[in-house]
Design a protein around this motif. Structure first.
Motif, PDB file in Angstrom:
ATOM      1  N   UNK A  50       0.822  -1.228   0.000  1.00  0.00           N
ATOM      2  CA  UNK A  50       0.000   0.000   0.000  1.00  0.00           C
ATOM      3  C   UNK A  50       0.846   1.264   0.000  1.00  0.00           C
ATOM      4  N   UNK A  51       2.154   1.137   0.145  1.00  0.00           N
ATOM      5  CA  UNK A  51       2.984   2.332   0.132  1.00  0.00           C
ATOM      6  C   UNK A  51       4.194   2.189   1.038  1.00  0.00           C
ATOM      7  N   UNK A  52       5.001   3.239   1.047  1.00  0.00           N
ATOM      8  CA  UNK A  52       6.253   3.241   1.803  1.00  0.00           C
ATOM      9  C   UNK A  52       6.013   3.820   3.199  1.00  0.00           C
ATOM     10  N   UNK A  53       6.342   3.035   4.216  1.00  0.00           N
ATOM     11  CA  UNK A  53       6.315   3.628   5.549  1.00  0.00           C
ATOM     12  C   UNK A  53       7.744   3.720   6.066  1.00  0.00           C
ATOM     13  N   UNK A  54       8.000   4.803   6.794  1.00  0.00           N
ATOM     14  CA  UNK A  54       9.337   5.043   7.327  1.00  0.00           C
ATOM     15  C   UNK A  54       9.282   5.029   8.845  1.00  0.00           C
ATOM     16  N   UNK A  55      10.214   4.294   9.420  1.00  0.00           N
ATOM     17  CA  UNK A  55      10.322   4.181  10.877  1.00  0.00           C
ATOM     18  C   UNK A  55      11.675   4.781  11.248  1.00  0.00           C
ATOM     19  N   UNK A  56      11.661   5.833  12.059  1.00  0.00           N
ATOM     20  CA  UNK A  56      12.914   6.570  12.305  1.00  0.00           C
ATOM     21  C   UNK A  56      13.899   5.813  13.181  1.00  0.00           C
ATOM     22  N   UNK A  57      13.413   4.828  13.942  1.00  0.00           N
ATOM     23  CA  UNK A  57      14.249   4.272  15.004  1.00  0.00           C
ATOM     24  C   UNK A  57      14.512   5.347  16.036  1.00  0.00           C
ATOM     25  N   UNK A  58      15.349   5.059  17.025  1.00  0.00           N
ATOM     26  CA  UNK A  58      15.829   6.105  17.931  1.00  0.00           C
ATOM     27  C   UNK A  58      16.875   6.897  17.162  1.00  0.00           C
ATOM     28  N   UNK A  59      16.727   8.214  17.114  1.00  0.00           N
ATOM     29  CA  UNK A  59      17.667   8.959  16.279  1.00  0.00           C
ATOM     30  C   UNK A  59      17.880  10.379  16.761  1.00  0.00           C
ATOM     31  N   UNK A  60      18.982  10.958  16.310  1.00  0.00           N
ATOM     32  CA  UNK A  60      19.197  12.398  16.349  1.00  0.00           C
ATOM     33  C   UNK A  60      19.962  12.752  15.087  1.00  0.00           C
ATOM     34  N   UNK A  61      19.904  14.031  14.695  1.00  0.00           N
ATOM     35  CA  UNK A  61      20.669  14.468  13.521  1.00  0.00           C
ATOM     36  C   UNK A  61      21.979  15.078  14.000  1.00  0.00           C
ATOM     37  N   UNK A  62      22.992  14.253  14.117  1.00  0.00           N
ATOM     38  CA  UNK A  62      24.285  14.738  14.580  1.00  0.00           C
ATOM     39  C   UNK A  62      25.202  14.910  13.366  1.00  0.00           C
ATOM     40  N   UNK A  91      -3.075  -0.099  19.967  1.00  0.00           N
ATOM     41  CA  UNK A  91      -4.038   0.468  19.022  1.00  0.00           C
ATOM     42  C   UNK A  91      -3.663   0.028  17.606  1.00  0.00           C
ATOM     43  N   UNK A  92      -4.646  -0.465  16.862  1.00  0.00           N
ATOM     44  CA  UNK A  92      -4.389  -0.944  15.507  1.00  0.00           C
ATOM     45  C   UNK A  92      -4.595   0.192  14.514  1.00  0.00           C
ATOM     46  N   UNK A  93      -3.546   0.502  13.769  1.00  0.00           N
ATOM     47  CA  UNK A  93      -3.661   1.483  12.687  1.00  0.00           C
ATOM     48  C   UNK A  93      -3.788   0.728  11.373  1.00  0.00           C
ATOM     49  N   UNK A  94      -4.750   1.092  10.565  1.00  0.00           N
ATOM     50  CA  UNK A  94      -4.941   0.417   9.282  1.00  0.00           C
ATOM     51  C   UNK A  94      -4.699   1.407   8.147  1.00  0.00           C
ATOM     52  N   UNK A  95      -3.839   0.991   7.207  1.00  0.00           N
ATOM     53  CA  UNK A  95      -3.490   1.864   6.090  1.00  0.00           C
ATOM     54  C   UNK A  95      -3.935   1.258   4.767  1.00  0.00           C
ATOM     55  N   UNK A  96      -4.465   2.101   3.901  1.00  0.00           N
ATOM     56  CA  UNK A  96      -4.599   1.761   2.483  1.00  0.00           C
ATOM     57  C   UNK A  96      -3.762   2.813   1.749  1.00  0.00           C
ATOM     58  N   UNK A  97      -3.656   2.760   0.430  1.00  0.00           N
ATOM     59  CA  UNK A  97      -2.790   3.733  -0.255  1.00  0.00           C
ATOM     60  C   UNK A  97      -3.175   5.186   0.008  1.00  0.00           C
TER      61      UNK A  97
END
Lengths: 578, 578
Positions: free
Chosen positions: B175-187, B440-446
């Motif tokens: 249904x599309x691209x999902x992005x998961x940041x992980x634990x992050x900082x912009x160093x 909580x269940x999130x449901x995605x379509x395109x």
């Protein structure tokens, strides 16, 4: 005649005595917590006299691992064999950590208490509750007053703090002038328009200050603590944006904050309801005494507020420290009958979590958000400022007074340490700075300060109605019980053979979930059988010890938990048992 | 054939199926704590297929009032009847809150684990300890790699965090691209010189991002998190000023911090000793794997360090969270045999207290100062920076990716709420932002995101070696026991008359200090006599209940405490008793 007898017989006044050759001692008291915050003892001794004053009589709040403790009072054993010398008790302001132990102190000491009007009002409530009010003389003083207490001349000077009517003390003693800052900040624009008394500080400096005892609470905070007035702007924004009700939680004693809410409510056309007994009482008293200016028509009760349109109401409450039983805590968990958080509510926590309360405060914020509120707190908007001086103010105080000796007080050791560094950075010689802990005796002469022994003392815990019975042993037991619970095994054995006559009865709480632990209990029964048949019949004490030992081992190997295990052995004659 | 049977028989690969008409579901798991931090579940369902992946398998640390709990694992009941669908477990980085539950998860699931080399190394240690290593396939991935897992194509991209080798995920789903940041900082200037992969983020944006799941830990912190390099200057100052030994405490996994200490030590001519098993192990592994560059000659063991001149030594240790049993805690309380704090030592806490640990950390600082150390911590010098992005970085991530839907994760509700506000302030429509809780269940379509039901679930407590048996009832008992202790009364009564035959035996712990409570116990005996003679002989159950009730009342009136009271009644035939 020795000193002690002389004190007992007739108490000579300071005028009769030769005061020039004595020593001044200052002892911060209060167990292991913040130094000198809850109580300080000042005494002057000559070869034939001893006179003293007590400054503050407050409580400490227990840390998270002091299980079951309600609060902590200063350990004032040191004072107990000097009772005759005490000329009075001075309370610098009306916060719990300076007033909360007053009833405990006044049970043993019958001398006047000196306090400013608002502080006196708050003390009266406490003394009345303890049925002590009729026995005690309360003297009202005003900032600017000077009173004589034995060889001490005490000048009260106004300071700004997060409660009105706070004072610092200039104490002229036979060896010199010592200054006690009280809890303070230098707020040029306080809500009550009463700035700090810089002139008096300058005057002290002119006279020469022997020693300064100064508030170190914020000694690790750089800069200058914001004025209370910055909150006006933050409140203004909150009131402008809020579409529904506004609920503002703060300390019940934070009179100036309540005034600021009232001002914002007046400006934005909202009526104000107050919930929480302590806050209602304080508002009533502060209005009567003229410390709080709210038109009568502004104040409504909660039931009236509930009938009004949400955007016409602001509700003030207690519970900003995350206390589950205070109003805000009950709102957060849906256990406040008269009021329920609803979508559109704006909740403001106008406070800073006392160390150790962070987790509870965050939990309440999360729960309020979960219930649909928009929650504004210190982290995301300037809805609170500290009542204590930051580093630049601390420097100013030291440079205004230029004391010969410096003693940081009112803080944990880490704060005092930093405050001491600040003082030396301003040129106070390192050897003239005393970073000490509660119970340490400081001795002053006109040109020396000596750090003496530490008098014995620790925490005095108040738990329920009992003072001081809970010590390390009970706390250790509570910690063990709180961590892993307990198991009791009741054994019925034959009087002669010590053979087990019935299946052992096992009671347990806080260890495992008993309804689902049949196997574990079954195993425990077997472990008991095994150890008893292996050891044969011994004495009752031996039986108990071996069963306890076997069960401790068994439970640890099965669960990696260490519940307290107790055995109770009943001997009966087998042939006759019921 | 229904879906479930189809999955059981032969598992068709994604190539065989029509994937276009399915829905994507994302479910953050993990009880009531930080949302999606410890585990996330991503599943794609069509009419005849179900495929899923697990992201992270970490633990939560208990709050202060969860007495006796060691740690908390995600409630993954939701996954249990979908086991066949799981294509793999992805671990984003090697911190406990993302890896700590791996053994619990892998006991029930036999699929490959995908992780970068350092993360894999840390996982291996855990799996080995749980005797699971031989049964499990560990796949090493590198930032930049793309792997296929059923219908998902997962791209690993490098992020900066407080442990090396951390990744975020770009997951291309039907249904599309999902992005998961992980634990992050912009160093921009990380210690390992490996900046974040901005190019990959831009590329994702070019392809179009359906949904972004982003780290909210610091969502209430304004500005931009400082680069790790600011610590270099702070360390440089510490090393220049310290006259004696330097002891630096930080997290065992904070490899970059250890590198920074090594760099400072090299520059200032000090040798480095490491204490604390977990840190020793991590340093060994990180050096072997090339994540830590310390010349062999720099590292000495503690006994060697003790023989060197103090100004030639830096010691690295664990315990920066105030844990009483870790090295720093034992140093603070004088219980570390090999090393003792001495006047002239400089101790650095290169860490930030995890919420709830503040009090313990402060206590340790005070104790170290008491022992003569100069203590440097975050509050007074920049010796620590956060590993998580602040508000400006969060805005940058959102604007780099311009996702259609936005889901703040990794934070308490208050952080998610703020992160949600940040997203809407950047123009993401409010209805496209989902501030949700675990389960909580999130449901995605395109072109849609729907917030669904919350699956049942709560905390799964691990206490000792038992998982999940401690629930609210046991915790409530522990709280009561921890607060006021317990009292057990053992009564021996006549079988026929139920008359008391012996003085009741009373056992108590955590309630009062028994050796000084003779009067109270005497009074309790009398209360028992009174209630039993008033009530007459009833059943054993009645006797027990009335004695328990009478004692609860008596103890409360005497002490204002509420210990748990238990009665044990033994019936015997009077004429035959021992």
């Amino acid at each position: 005649m020795n000193k002690r007898n002389k004190r007992r017989n007739g108490k000579p006044t300071h005028k009769d005595r030769d005061l020039s050759s004595g020593v001044l001692r200052v002892v911060p008291l209060g167990g292991l917590g913040e130094v000198g915050k809850n109580m300080m003892f000042v005494e002057y001794e000559t070869s034939d006299s001893l006179d003293s004053i007590i400054i503050d009589a407050g409580i400490m709040f227990p840390e998270n691992d002091m299980l079951g403790i309600d609060y902590i009072i200063p350990d004032f054993d040191y004072i107990m064999d000097r009772l005759d010398s005490i000329r009075g008790v001075i309370i610098t302001h009306g916060h719990e950590d300076h007033t909360g132990a007053i009833a405990h102190v006044m049970e043993t000491i019958t001398v006047p208490i000196y306090a400013t009007p608002l502080t006196r009002g708050l003390l009266e409530v406490k003394l009345k509750r303890a049925h002590l009010l009729d026995d005690i003389t309360l003297m009202t003083v005003q900032a600017g007053d000077t009173i004589r207490m034995g060889p001490f001349q005490v000048e009260f000077f106004h300071v700004c703090h997060s409660i009105p009517d706070a004072v610092g003390l200039g104490i002229t003693t036979p060896v010199g002038l010592i200054v006690h800052s009280g809890d303070f900040k230098f707020d040029h624009t306080p809500v009550d328009n009463w700035p700090p008394d810089f002139a008096k500080l300058a005057e002290f400096a002119g006279r020469g200050v022997l020693a300064l005892f100064a508030d170190s609470t914020n000694a690790t905070t750089p800069g200058w603590t914001s004025s209370e007035t910055v909150i006006n702007d933050a409140f203004d924004q909150v009131f402008r944006k809020a579409k529904g009700r506004i609920i503002i939680a703060t300390f019940a004693s934070l009179i100036s904050r309540i005034q600021q809410v009232a001002n914002a409510a007046l400006k934005h056309g909202r009526k104000m309801a107050i919930v929480g007994t302590s806050m209602i009482d304080n508002v009533k008293m502060a209005r009567q005494m003229g410390y709080l200016h709210i038109p009568e028509t502004m104040i409504i009760d909660l039931s009236e507020a509930m009938r009004m349109r949400p955007e016409k109401v602001v509700i003030m409450s207690t519970g900003s420290q995350g206390e589950p039983t205070a109003v805000l805590g009950r709102l957060a968990s849906g256990r406040y009958r008269q009021l329920e958080i609803q979508e559109g509510d704006t909740v403001v926590l106008s406070s800073h979590p006392i160390p150790g309360n962070e987790e509870m405060v965050h939990r309440i914020i999360n729960r309020l958000i979960h219930r649909g509120a928009d929650v504004i707190y210190e982290r995301i908007a300037p809805v609170h400022v500290s009542g204590h001086a930051s580093q630049e103010e601390l420097k100013l105080l030291i440079n205004l007074l230029r004391p010969q000796f410096f003693v940081p007080v009112h803080g944990e050791l880490r704060h005092l340490h930093m405050h001491g560094k600040i003082a030396t950075s301003l040129g106070i010689p390192e050897e003239n700075v005393a970073v000490i802990e509660n119970g340490t005796i400081l001795t002053f002469t006109p040109d020396s300060m000596a750090v003496g022994e530490r008098v014995p003392g620790g925490y005095v815990f108040v738990d329920g109605s009992v003072v001081g019975d809970v010590g390390p042993a009970v706390l250790r037991d509570r910690e063990m019980l709180g961590r892993d619970g307990f198991v009791i095994v009741s054994l019925t054995v034959d009087h002669n053979t010590h053979e087990l006559l019935e299946e052992p009865e096992i009671i347990s709480r806080g260890f495992v979930y008993m309804p689902e632990s049949d196997d574990l209990i079954q195993g425990a029964q077997e472990a008991i059988d095994t150890v008893l048949s292996a050891n044969g019949a011994g004495s009752v004490d031996d039986m108990r010890a071996s069963v306890e030992g076997a069960l401790e081992k068994y439970f640890y190997s099965e669960t990696r938990r260490r519940p307290m295990v107790f055995g109770i052995v009943h001997e009966i004659a087998q042939e006759a048992r019921a």
